[in-house]
Write a protein that holds these residues in place. Structure first.
Motif, mmCIF file in Angstrom:
data_model
loop_
_atom_site.group_PDB
_atom_site.id
_atom_site.type_symbol
_atom_site.label_atom_id
_atom_site.label_comp_id
_atom_site.label_asym_id
_atom_site.label_seq_id
_atom_site.Cartn_x
_atom_site.Cartn_y
_atom_site.Cartn_z
ATOM 1 N N TRP A 25 11.296 -8.739 2.552
ATOM 2 C CA TRP A 25 10.063 -8.024 2.841
ATOM 3 C C TRP A 25 9.133 -8.103 1.645
ATOM 4 N N ASP A 26 7.874 -7.894 1.925
ATOM 5 C CA ASP A 26 6.868 -7.840 0.876
ATOM 6 C C ASP A 26 5.742 -6.943 1.369
ATOM 7 N N VAL A 27 4.680 -6.852 0.603
ATOM 8 C CA VAL A 27 3.599 -5.952 0.985
ATOM 9 C C VAL A 27 2.263 -6.535 0.558
ATOM 10 N N ILE A 28 1.264 -6.288 1.377
ATOM 11 C CA ILE A 28 -0.125 -6.610 1.037
ATOM 12 C C ILE A 28 -0.801 -5.307 0.642
ATOM 13 N N LEU A 29 -1.463 -5.308 -0.504
ATOM 14 C CA LEU A 29 -2.184 -4.125 -0.970
ATOM 15 C C LEU A 29 -3.666 -4.463 -1.143
ATOM 16 N N ILE A 30 -4.512 -3.541 -0.743
ATOM 17 C CA ILE A 30 -5.944 -3.633 -1.020
ATOM 18 C C ILE A 30 -6.272 -2.475 -1.950
ATOM 19 N N GLU A 31 -6.695 -2.812 -3.145
ATOM 20 C CA GLU A 31 -6.968 -1.795 -4.175
ATOM 21 C C GLU A 31 -8.412 -1.890 -4.647
ATOM 22 N N GLU A 32 -8.964 -0.744 -4.940
ATOM 23 C CA GLU A 32 -10.296 -0.676 -5.553
ATOM 24 C C GLU A 32 -10.298 0.443 -6.576
ATOM 25 N N ASN A 33 -10.765 0.120 -7.771
ATOM 26 C CA ASN A 33 -10.834 1.095 -8.874
ATOM 27 C C ASN A 33 -9.490 1.776 -9.114
ATOM 28 N N GLY A 34 -8.403 0.985 -9.018
ATOM 29 C CA GLY A 34 -7.071 1.514 -9.298
ATOM 30 C C GLY A 34 -6.470 2.345 -8.184
ATOM 31 N N TYR A 57 4.111 -0.448 -4.607
ATOM 32 C CA TYR A 57 4.127 0.142 -3.271
ATOM 33 C C TYR A 57 5.318 1.068 -3.075
ATOM 34 N N ARG A 58 6.474 0.680 -3.601
ATOM 35 C CA ARG A 58 7.643 1.562 -3.501
ATOM 36 C C ARG A 58 7.306 2.944 -4.066
ATOM 37 N N LYS A 59 6.715 2.945 -5.233
ATOM 38 C CA LYS A 59 6.366 4.205 -5.910
ATOM 39 C C LYS A 59 5.296 4.959 -5.126
ATOM 40 N N PHE A 60 4.295 4.238 -4.667
ATOM 41 C CA PHE A 60 3.187 4.857 -3.934
ATOM 42 C C PHE A 60 3.661 5.476 -2.621
ATOM 43 N N SER A 61 4.503 4.746 -1.882
ATOM 44 C CA SER A 61 4.924 5.218 -0.563
ATOM 45 C C SER A 61 5.877 6.407 -0.637
ATOM 46 N N GLU A 62 6.496 6.605 -1.774
ATOM 47 C CA GLU A 62 7.364 7.784 -1.948
ATOM 48 C C GLU A 62 6.549 9.075 -1.892
ATOM 49 N N THR A 63 5.316 9.014 -2.371
ATOM 50 C CA THR A 63 4.507 10.241 -2.500
ATOM 51 C C THR A 63 3.379 10.347 -1.486
ATOM 52 N N GLU A 64 3.009 9.232 -0.852
ATOM 53 C CA GLU A 64 1.918 9.275 0.131
ATOM 54 C C GLU A 64 2.462 9.764 1.474
ATOM 55 N N LYS A 65 2.109 10.992 1.822
ATOM 56 C CA LYS A 65 2.724 11.657 2.970
ATOM 57 C C LYS A 65 2.311 11.077 4.320
ATOM 58 N N THR A 66 1.185 10.380 4.379
ATOM 59 C CA THR A 66 0.719 9.873 5.665
ATOM 60 C C THR A 66 1.311 8.499 6.014
ATOM 61 N N ILE A 67 2.099 7.924 5.118
ATOM 62 C CA ILE A 67 2.766 6.664 5.440
ATOM 63 C C ILE A 67 4.029 6.983 6.235
ATOM 64 N N PRO A 68 4.150 6.463 7.466
ATOM 65 C CA PRO A 68 5.337 6.752 8.289
ATOM 66 C C PRO A 68 6.622 6.238 7.639
ATOM 67 N N ILE A 69 7.732 6.841 7.995
ATOM 68 C CA ILE A 69 9.024 6.490 7.405
ATOM 69 C C ILE A 69 9.309 5.000 7.505
ATOM 70 N N ALA A 121 -5.540 0.350 1.281
ATOM 71 C CA ALA A 121 -4.858 -0.140 2.481
ATOM 72 C C ALA A 121 -3.587 -0.864 2.064
ATOM 73 N N SER A 122 -2.615 -0.821 2.949
ATOM 74 C CA SER A 122 -1.355 -1.529 2.687
ATOM 75 C C SER A 122 -0.825 -2.084 3.993
ATOM 76 N N LEU A 123 -0.008 -3.119 3.872
ATOM 77 C CA LEU A 123 0.655 -3.686 5.037
ATOM 78 C C LEU A 123 2.002 -4.245 4.586
ATOM 79 N N PRO A 124 3.051 -3.404 4.643
ATOM 80 C CA PRO A 124 4.388 -3.930 4.363
ATOM 81 C C PRO A 124 4.841 -4.792 5.530
ATOM 82 N N TYR A 125 5.613 -5.836 5.253
ATOM 83 C CA TYR A 125 6.036 -6.711 6.341
ATOM 84 C C TYR A 125 7.414 -7.298 6.065
#
Length: 308
Positions: free
Chosen positions: A34-43, A7-19, A47-51
């Protein structure tokens, strides 16, 4: 690779994730809590939910992180999607996220979602409660002259008056800012609700990414009247913190600093988010800058003794 690392890597480049949901922001604010919930399909992350979480007497609680306006669910939407298909996607992904929340065995869950998430029905259907909160946003900052026309006459006069009393400078030392920020709370007989260490960590993380600006006002005798701390992501500039010296409240210089923040958003080509407030006097002040009201959700649920 853990979900957190992914998620750290993904959120660096995904522009629609708020700061406030970026992995690096969570690291700065929450440390290891903190941790994160990820929903992945086909890699692909759909969806994500950091908390942020705290533990009390062996029970875990998911709650709002300090100095973090919103957090919670993010969803990847396909382009040109029909509205009905969008809702179906939200329902399916939210249900999967809720399953994972409830597998964490927390005793309480509460988060503030970004205003872009308008649908909370899957949470409602699963026994979560919702409270509406508001922020104020200037969506189009491209024409400063037009923006000023939308200010109330009171704000225009206040800004004009302040420019005759103080000068605007930038990049105040972070410790000076924090000490000034403390005065804002002390004036209300309150203790500042966050530590200098936390503010310093946020400042370092934002500086590394060129994602913050501190403006401050001082008079001819070099007395600092007020300061404002702004951060930004790919879409918006946020009014994160304000600080003022009660001795110089009459200069009303904070309005001038908000105007500077709006001009910063204009130069960066971004929206301006006041971060909102449910306090009547603050809401009125933000509204007078011609900003539009946006509702966002406070979602929560208490479980019995931590058993989901």
């Amino acid at each position: 690779m853990t979900d957190k690392e992914k998620y750290r890597k993904f959120s660096e480049t995904e522009k629609t994730i708020p700061i406030f949901s970026k992995g690096w922001w969570m690291d700065a604010v929450c440390g290891d809590q903190w941790d994160v919930i990820l929903i992945e399909e086909n890699g692909q992350i759909l969806a994500s939910l950091p908390y942020y979480f705290e533990e009390h007497d062996g029970l875990k609680e998911i709650r709002k992180a300090p100095l973090t306006q919103n957090n919670g669910i993010w969803i990847h939407y396909p382009q040109n999607q029909k509205y009905e298909n969008k809702l179906s996607l939200e329902h399916r992904l939210m249900d999967l996220v809720i399953d994972k929340i409830e597998a964490l065995n927390v005793y309480k869950y509460q988060q503030y979602f970004h205003y872009s998430i308008q649908n909370h029905l899957p949470f409602f259907w699963r026994g979560y409660t919702q409270t509406t909160r508001y922020t104020y946003v200037i969506e189009d900052t491209s024409k400063v002259d037009e923006l000023v026309k939308n200010f109330s006459s009171s704000i225009r006069n206040t800004v004009r008056k302040a420019t005759k009393t103080v000068m605007v400078e930038e990049d105040l030392d972070i410790e000076q800012f924090y000490n000034l920020n403390k005065l804002t709370y002390e004036r209300q007989n309150l203790s500042i609700p966050y530590s200098f260490d936390l503010v310093s960590r946020i400042d370092e993380a934002c500086k590394m990414r060129n994602a913050r600006k501190i403006y401050y006002c001082l008079d001819d005798e070099k007395h600092i009247h007020s300061a404002a701390y702004f951060v930004w992501d790919d879409e918006s500039v946020y009014y994160l913190m304000a600080a003022s010296d009660p001795m110089y409240r009459s200069s009303q210089s904070l309005s001038l600093l908000i105007y500077e923040g709006i001009k910063l958003a204009n130069r960066l080509g971004k929206k301006f988010d006041f971060e909102g407030s449910m306090k009547k006097n603050i809401e009125k002040h933000f509204r007078q800058f011609g900003a539009k009201q946006f509702a966002y959700h406070h979602i929560q649920k208490t479980f019995n003794g931590g058993d989901s």
